[in-house]
Enzyme design. Structure first.
Site, PDB file in Angstrom:
ATOM      1  N   GLU A   1       0.829  -1.205   0.000  1.00  0.00           N
ATOM      2  CA  GLU A   1       0.000   0.000   0.000  1.00  0.00           C
ATOM      3  C   GLU A   1       0.867   1.260   0.000  1.00  0.00           C
ATOM      4  O   GLU A   1       0.538   2.249  -0.662  1.00  0.00           O
ATOM      5  CB  GLU A   1      -0.937  -0.005   1.211  1.00  0.00           C
ATOM      6  CG  GLU A   1      -2.041  -1.045   1.130  1.00  0.00           C
ATOM      7  CD  GLU A   1      -2.881  -0.880  -0.123  1.00  0.00           C
ATOM      8  OE1 GLU A   1      -3.419   0.221  -0.348  1.00  0.00           O
ATOM      9  OE2 GLU A   1      -3.004  -1.862  -0.896  1.00  0.00           O
TER      10      GLU A   1
ATOM     11  N   TRP B   1       1.796   1.999  -3.458  1.00  0.00           N
ATOM     12  CA  TRP B   1       0.836   2.755  -4.259  1.00  0.00           C
ATOM     13  C   TRP B   1       1.094   4.254  -4.118  1.00  0.00           C
ATOM     14  O   TRP B   1       0.936   5.015  -5.081  1.00  0.00           O
ATOM     15  CB  TRP B   1      -0.598   2.428  -3.826  1.00  0.00           C
ATOM     16  CG  TRP B   1      -1.169   1.227  -4.512  1.00  0.00           C
ATOM     17  CD1 TRP B   1      -1.272  -0.031  -4.001  1.00  0.00           C
ATOM     18  CD2 TRP B   1      -1.709   1.167  -5.844  1.00  0.00           C
ATOM     19  NE1 TRP B   1      -1.840  -0.874  -4.935  1.00  0.00           N
ATOM     20  CE2 TRP B   1      -2.121  -0.164  -6.068  1.00  0.00           C
ATOM     21  CE3 TRP B   1      -1.880   2.109  -6.856  1.00  0.00           C
ATOM     22  CZ2 TRP B   1      -2.700  -0.570  -7.277  1.00  0.00           C
ATOM     23  CZ3 TRP B   1      -2.454   1.704  -8.061  1.00  0.00           C
ATOM     24  CH2 TRP B   1      -2.853   0.382  -8.251  1.00  0.00           C
TER      25      TRP B   1
ATOM     26  N   TRP C   1     -19.687  12.783 -20.282  1.00  0.00           N
ATOM     27  CA  TRP C   1     -20.068  13.003 -18.889  1.00  0.00           C
ATOM     28  C   TRP C   1     -21.394  13.767 -18.844  1.00  0.00           C
ATOM     29  O   TRP C   1     -21.693  14.568 -19.739  1.00  0.00           O
ATOM     30  CB  TRP C   1     -18.997  13.806 -18.160  1.00  0.00           C
ATOM     31  CG  TRP C   1     -17.659  13.132 -18.090  1.00  0.00           C
ATOM     32  CD1 TRP C   1     -16.579  13.404 -18.878  1.00  0.00           C
ATOM     33  CD2 TRP C   1     -17.266  12.082 -17.215  1.00  0.00           C
ATOM     34  NE1 TRP C   1     -15.532  12.591 -18.545  1.00  0.00           N
ATOM     35  CE2 TRP C   1     -15.917  11.753 -17.527  1.00  0.00           C
ATOM     36  CE3 TRP C   1     -17.901  11.381 -16.200  1.00  0.00           C
ATOM     37  CZ2 TRP C   1     -15.215  10.770 -16.846  1.00  0.00           C
ATOM     38  CZ3 TRP C   1     -17.201  10.384 -15.523  1.00  0.00           C
ATOM     39  CH2 TRP C   1     -15.877  10.088 -15.855  1.00  0.00           C
TER      40      TRP C   1
ATOM     41  N   ASN D   1     -10.668   4.058   2.989  1.00  0.00           N
ATOM     42  CA  ASN D   1     -10.345   3.916   1.573  1.00  0.00           C
ATOM     43  C   ASN D   1     -11.374   3.086   0.817  1.00  0.00           C
ATOM     44  O   ASN D   1     -11.710   3.403  -0.334  1.00  0.00           O
ATOM     45  CB  ASN D   1      -8.955   3.296   1.404  1.00  0.00           C
ATOM     46  CG  ASN D   1      -8.509   3.302  -0.054  1.00  0.00           C
ATOM     47  OD1 ASN D   1      -8.396   4.358  -0.656  1.00  0.00           O
ATOM     48  ND2 ASN D   1      -8.279   2.126  -0.621  1.00  0.00           N
TER      49      ASN D   1
ATOM     50  N   TRP E   1     -14.962  13.263 -12.875  1.00  0.00           N
ATOM     51  CA  TRP E   1     -14.148  12.918 -11.715  1.00  0.00           C
ATOM     52  C   TRP E   1     -13.463  14.137 -11.107  1.00  0.00           C
ATOM     53  O   TRP E   1     -13.158  14.149  -9.905  1.00  0.00           O
ATOM     54  CB  TRP E   1     -13.109  11.855 -12.077  1.00  0.00           C
ATOM     55  CG  TRP E   1     -12.151  12.199 -13.177  1.00  0.00           C
ATOM     56  CD1 TRP E   1     -12.282  11.905 -14.492  1.00  0.00           C
ATOM     57  CD2 TRP E   1     -10.901  12.899 -13.055  1.00  0.00           C
ATOM     58  NE1 TRP E   1     -11.201  12.374 -15.215  1.00  0.00           N
ATOM     59  CE2 TRP E   1     -10.333  12.982 -14.360  1.00  0.00           C
ATOM     60  CE3 TRP E   1     -10.201  13.439 -11.986  1.00  0.00           C
ATOM     61  CZ2 TRP E   1      -9.112  13.601 -14.602  1.00  0.00           C
ATOM     62  CZ3 TRP E   1      -8.978  14.059 -12.225  1.00  0.00           C
ATOM     63  CH2 TRP E   1      -8.448  14.138 -13.518  1.00  0.00           C
TER      64      TRP E   1
ATOM     65  N   TRP F   1      -8.861   9.139  -7.981  1.00  0.00           N
ATOM     66  CA  TRP F   1     -10.056   9.477  -8.745  1.00  0.00           C
ATOM     67  C   TRP F   1      -9.989   8.928 -10.166  1.00  0.00           C
ATOM     68  O   TRP F   1     -10.998   8.420 -10.688  1.00  0.00           O
ATOM     69  CB  TRP F   1     -10.267  10.991  -8.742  1.00  0.00           C
ATOM     70  CG  TRP F   1     -11.000  11.414  -7.514  1.00  0.00           C
ATOM     71  CD1 TRP F   1     -10.463  11.898  -6.357  1.00  0.00           C
ATOM     72  CD2 TRP F   1     -12.403  11.317  -7.294  1.00  0.00           C
ATOM     73  NE1 TRP F   1     -11.456  12.119  -5.433  1.00  0.00           N
ATOM     74  CE2 TRP F   1     -12.656  11.777  -5.977  1.00  0.00           C
ATOM     75  CE3 TRP F   1     -13.483  10.904  -8.071  1.00  0.00           C
ATOM     76  CZ2 TRP F   1     -13.941  11.820  -5.428  1.00  0.00           C
ATOM     77  CZ3 TRP F   1     -14.767  10.949  -7.530  1.00  0.00           C
ATOM     78  CH2 TRP F   1     -14.987  11.401  -6.229  1.00  0.00           C
TER      79      TRP F   1
END
Length: 476
Positions: free
Chosen positions: A277, A280, A308, A344, A362, A385
């Site tokens: 993690e 990331w 969108w 998360n 987004w 996002w």
């Protein structure tokens, strides 16, 4: 006696501090400074929650320095102008800082370094708050990675359990009178909505170590499973401390490794998933450095023509305030507003509902998170996002739409998290909490709104919109 200025930015700590350590080794006197210049980060100036955290983190750092006989010098204004003034006032021989990797910060630091050197002032920049700098991890072809798994495989071979640098202390801390009070930075909101954050968080280096100890004592034992359960303290919650540089990945790694080594039995089987993690976070910085347009543009250009939905002010406001009619989404958004943080797993569900079910761009969600998260980090926020929206590098495929009801049943089976943040539904049967469409009238009687969009029907509409642009997605 030689003097050094240490320009602090997002490295508000004394331990494992490369710039401070180098200055203390090379000079007799050291003067730590913080310059408040939010416009230099435009268009991503710190949001409200970040400013609250920064105020208290600076307070904590100043307290630590005063315990050693020093102090934190504060200034407001153009960074280069202030540095020039402080160099003259202090007679400093050099300026030190740790690198940042956001596009605006890189441009600023490059300009300042060139200007100082042209004036005969050595400017020494050192590695920032990452395991490896973004340009150090490359594919076999010398290109940046766009997929996490091979990136992590390469990075993992270079991550070692090295001893972090100790707390730095010079022969003498230098103090100057020309410093502004913390209130001059105007970081706290006029209307105080931060009490919930104050109840949950302890900004600063000591707070970071306390949070790490709490994680090591409990959540790490069950991290691989517990990290997905929003009702429990199953994650490290180190993200805001890492963002403000109150702790480093190296410190975290070393501390947790030592806990494993010193344990009488193997009580910590989940260290590797946690390190992944942290990987990331490194990947997010890697992407932002190599693709500086990522905060505002799709990393996957196939999405550029995606239709969108038009901006829906009412829908956005209901999403922001936890009034979508979808319990797990609303619980997460209320947790965010109250504490400046969201679990998360729930972040992904809330983001999926906004971008897939409501088909809002987004960027609208990214801007709201930027203002309300205490761990608002440009690299992580952009990656997160775009990952959920399907527009990024190594993103979830667009047809992966989180079903908020299924997610709630799976990861909050007893409804503890939902009832904590949705008190108006605390007494409804668990089955209705997980399947609210069974009796919307009963929920309405408790003041809970009808859904903005039905998850199942809106998913079909989103996929139909995608098919018009890119064809029918496979494996949907």
């Amino acid at each position: 006696m030689s003097t050094a200025l240490v320009w602090l930015r997002r490295d508000l700590r004394l331990a494992d501090q490369p710039a401070l350590d180098a200055a203390c080794r090379e000079h007799d006197r050291v003067c730590p400074i913080y310059i408040h210049a939010p416009d230099e980060r435009a268009p991503w100036q710190p949001g409200g929650a970040s400013r609250w955290w920064l105020h208290h983190s600076l307070t904590a750092l100043d307290a630590s320095l005063r315990e050693q006989g020093g102090r934190l010098h504060l200034a407001v204004g153009d960074s280069l102008t202030v540095l020039r003034q402080l160099v003259r006032a202090s007679g400093a021989d050099a300026v030190y800082w740790n690198r940042e990797y956001e596009p605006a910060a890189i441009r600023r630091d490059t300009r300042i370094k060139q200007a100082l050197k042209s004036e005969g002032i050595p400017a020494c920049s050192l590695p920032g708050n990452v395991w490896r700098e973004p340009w150090e991890i490359q594919t076999g072809q010398g290109q940046p990675y766009r997929v996490f798994t091979p990136f992590w495989s390469r990075l993992r071979t270079q991550v070692t359990v090295a001893m972090p640098l100790p707390s730095a202390s010079p022969s003498q801390w230098m103090t100057m009178e020309n410093t502004v009070p913390l209130r001059a930075l105007d970081l706290l909101p006029e209307i105080d909505w931060t009490q919930g954050m104050a109840d949950v968080w302890q900004p600063g280096e000591i707070g970071a170590m306390n949070m790490l100890e709490l994680f090591a004592d409990d959540a790490l034992n069950h991290y691989a499973y517990g990290r997905d359960l929003p009702a429990r303290h199953g994650t490290s919650r180190m993200s805001p401390h890492l963002h403000f540089g109150e702790i480093t990945p190296q410190q975290i790694h070393h501390h947790l490794h030592q806990r494993m080594v010193n344990a009488t039995t193997r009580q910590h089987p989940d260290l590797e998933p946690y390190l992944r993690e942290l990987g990331w976070r490194e990947f997010a910085n890697h992407l932002l450095f190599h693709f500086p347009h990522a905060p505002t543009e799709n990393l996957n250009p196939r999405f550029d023509p995606f239709p969108w939905a038009d901006h829906d002010a009412e829908a956005m406001q209901r999403w922001q305030h936890g009034r979508t009619g979808i319990p797990l989404v609303d619980a997460g958004m209320r947790e965010l507003w109250h504490t400046g943080w969201m679990h998360n797993r729930v972040r992904m569900v809330a983001a999926s509902y906004l971008t897939k079910n409501l088909r809002q761009h987004w960027l609208q969600g990214a801007h709201w998170f930027w203002d309300t998260l205490v761990d608002a980090d440009l690299a992580n926020n952009s990656l997160g996002w775009q990952w959920v929206a399907g527009t990024g590098a190594d993103a979830a495929p667009y047809f992966r739409v989180f079903n908020p009801y299924t997610q709630a049943r799976k990861f909050d089976p007893d409804g503890i998290y939902l009832k904590r943040w949705l008190p108006e539904l605390a007494d409804v049967p668990l089955k209705l909490l997980h399947e609210p469409d069974r009796d919307r009238a009963a929920l309405a009687a408790r003041g809970y709104p009808a859904p903005l969009a039905d998850p199942k029907a809106s998913r079909k509409h989103a996929l139909a919109a995608w098919e018009k642009v890119c064809g029918r997605p496979r494996n949907q």
